[in-house]
Scaffold this motif. Structure first.
Motif, short mmCIF file in Angstrom:
data_model
loop_
_atom_site.label_atom_id
_atom_site.label_comp_id
_atom_site.label_asym_id
_atom_site.label_seq_id
_atom_site.Cartn_x
_atom_site.Cartn_y
_atom_site.Cartn_z
N LEU A 62 0.59 -1.38 0.12
CA LEU A 62 0.08 0.01 -0.04
C LEU A 62 0.92 1.22 0.05
CD1 LEU A 62 -2.95 1.13 0.10
CD2 LEU A 62 -2.66 1.16 2.76
N GLY A 63 1.94 1.15 0.66
CA GLY A 63 2.90 2.33 0.78
C GLY A 63 3.25 2.92 -0.44
N GLY A 64 3.36 2.05 -1.50
CA GLY A 64 3.81 2.45 -2.81
C GLY A 64 2.97 3.25 -3.71
N HIS A 65 1.67 2.96 -3.07
CA HIS A 65 0.59 3.34 -3.99
C HIS A 65 -0.33 4.69 -3.34
CE1 HIS A 65 0.85 0.35 -6.94
NE2 HIS A 65 1.13 -0.57 -5.85
N VAL A 66 -0.11 5.03 -2.25
CA VAL A 66 -0.52 6.09 -1.58
C VAL A 66 0.63 7.24 -1.41
CG1 VAL A 66 -1.76 7.16 0.49
CG2 VAL A 66 -2.18 4.76 -0.17
N THR A 67 0.28 8.25 -1.85
CA THR A 67 1.30 9.40 -2.15
C THR A 67 0.84 10.77 -1.52
OG1 THR A 67 0.46 10.10 -4.32
CG2 THR A 67 2.19 8.41 -4.27
N LEU A 74 -1.40 9.24 6.56
CA LEU A 74 -1.70 7.65 6.96
C LEU A 74 -0.48 7.36 7.78
CD1 LEU A 74 -3.41 5.12 6.57
CD2 LEU A 74 -1.86 4.79 4.29
N ALA A 75 0.55 7.58 7.51
CA ALA A 75 1.68 7.16 8.29
C ALA A 75 1.82 7.75 9.55
CB ALA A 75 3.18 7.50 7.80
N GLN A 76 1.32 8.89 9.79
CA GLN A 76 1.33 9.62 11.16
C GLN A 76 0.08 9.12 11.74
OE1 GLN A 76 1.12 13.85 10.03
NE2 GLN A 76 3.15 14.00 10.04
N ALA A 77 -0.95 8.48 11.17
CA ALA A 77 -2.28 7.93 12.05
C ALA A 77 -2.11 6.65 12.36
CB ALA A 77 -3.33 7.93 10.95
N ALA A 129 -8.51 0.72 7.92
CA ALA A 129 -9.76 1.83 7.76
C ALA A 129 -10.27 2.29 9.30
CB ALA A 129 -10.66 1.29 6.95
N ASP A 130 -10.54 1.07 10.01
CA ASP A 130 -11.21 1.33 11.30
C ASP A 130 -10.23 2.03 12.29
OD1 ASP A 130 -13.40 -0.32 10.61
OD2 ASP A 130 -12.59 -2.25 11.79
N ARG A 131 -8.85 1.93 12.17
CA ARG A 131 -8.02 2.52 12.97
C ARG A 131 -7.84 4.03 12.48
NH1 ARG A 131 -5.62 -0.60 17.08
NH2 ARG A 131 -6.72 -2.44 16.76
N ILE A 132 -8.00 4.46 11.33
CA ILE A 132 -7.55 5.68 10.68
C ILE A 132 -8.75 6.77 10.68
CG2 ILE A 132 -5.49 4.85 9.58
CD1 ILE A 132 -6.95 5.32 6.97
N GLY A 133 -10.04 5.90 10.66
CA GLY A 133 -11.23 6.56 10.59
C GLY A 133 -11.73 7.02 9.11
N GLU A 134 -12.97 7.46 9.05
CA GLU A 134 -13.71 7.30 7.91
C GLU A 134 -13.25 8.58 7.03
OE1 GLU A 134 -16.98 6.54 5.46
OE2 GLU A 134 -16.36 5.59 7.26
N ARG A 139 -10.06 10.03 2.02
CA ARG A 139 -8.81 10.74 1.41
C ARG A 139 -7.86 9.72 0.97
NH1 ARG A 139 -5.90 14.22 5.52
NH2 ARG A 139 -4.52 14.38 3.93
N VAL A 140 -7.41 8.58 1.62
CA VAL A 140 -6.65 7.40 0.76
C VAL A 140 -7.15 6.61 -0.28
CG1 VAL A 140 -5.70 5.11 1.21
CG2 VAL A 140 -5.41 6.95 2.96
N LEU A 141 -8.64 6.30 -0.33
CA LEU A 141 -9.27 5.82 -1.49
C LEU A 141 -9.25 6.88 -2.41
CD1 LEU A 141 -12.19 4.08 0.44
CD2 LEU A 141 -10.37 3.04 -0.87
#
Length: 161
Positions: A62-67, A74-77, A129-134, A139-141
């Motif tokens: 996933l890390g390679g596809h979210v920029t 995401l990394a901070q959450a 998704a549960d951990r980072i919230g709606e 935003r990631v999606l």
């Protein structure tokens, strides 16, 4: 002649170190353990080690596809270790469809089939998704091609023309 009387020995007990206050690192380790335990339960893995291995594989993919800002958020959450896994990836040169993403994860897991890899990816991403919230999940999606919402445990609604 001088006579000395023997003096009794006095034993001084060794000082026991005071318990160290819980540090941020310990809290971060706890966050990682909680994350992998949630993945273990969601994916019905027999051991935490297996859940941790699957979590690392999926997060690195996933890390390679979210920029951009979403990757940073995401990394901070996430717990520090999970954030490190995501942030350490080189951005992908072209985005993968959800199916291609699952297939790429399958190549990283020994003995995986597309079906088992989909289970693994969904187990990790739904917990994520549960951990980072709606809000952050949305935003990631938005950074990913269509089809990923189901992997995050969300319905994918098609826009009507």
């Amino acid at each position: 002649m001088t006579v000395t009387t023997p003096q009794p020995r006095i034993t001084v007990p060794a000082q026991t170190p005071a318990p160290r206050p819980r540090t941020r690192d310990a809290a971060e380790d706890t966050g990682w353990l909680e994350l992998t335990e949630a993945v273990r339960e969601a994916g019905q893995y027999t051991t935490r080690a297996e859940a941790e291995r699957i979590t690392r594989i999926v997060l690195s993919a996933l890390g390679g596809h979210v920029t951009g800002d979403e990757r940073v958020a995401l990394a901070q959450a996430l717990p520090r270790e999970a954030g490190r896994v995501i942030a350490s990836q080189i951005p992908a040169t072209h985005p993968l469809t959800a199916r291609e993403f699952v297939d790429s994860v399958a190549t990283r897991i020994e003995g995986a089939t597309p079906a088992t890899a989909r289970w693994d990816v969904s187990s990790v991403l739904s917990v994520l998704a549960d951990r980072i919230g709606e809000t952050l999940t949305t935003r990631v999606l938005s950074e990913l091609p269509p089809g990923y919402a189901l992997l995050f445990g969300r319905a994918e609604l098609a826009a009507m023309a």
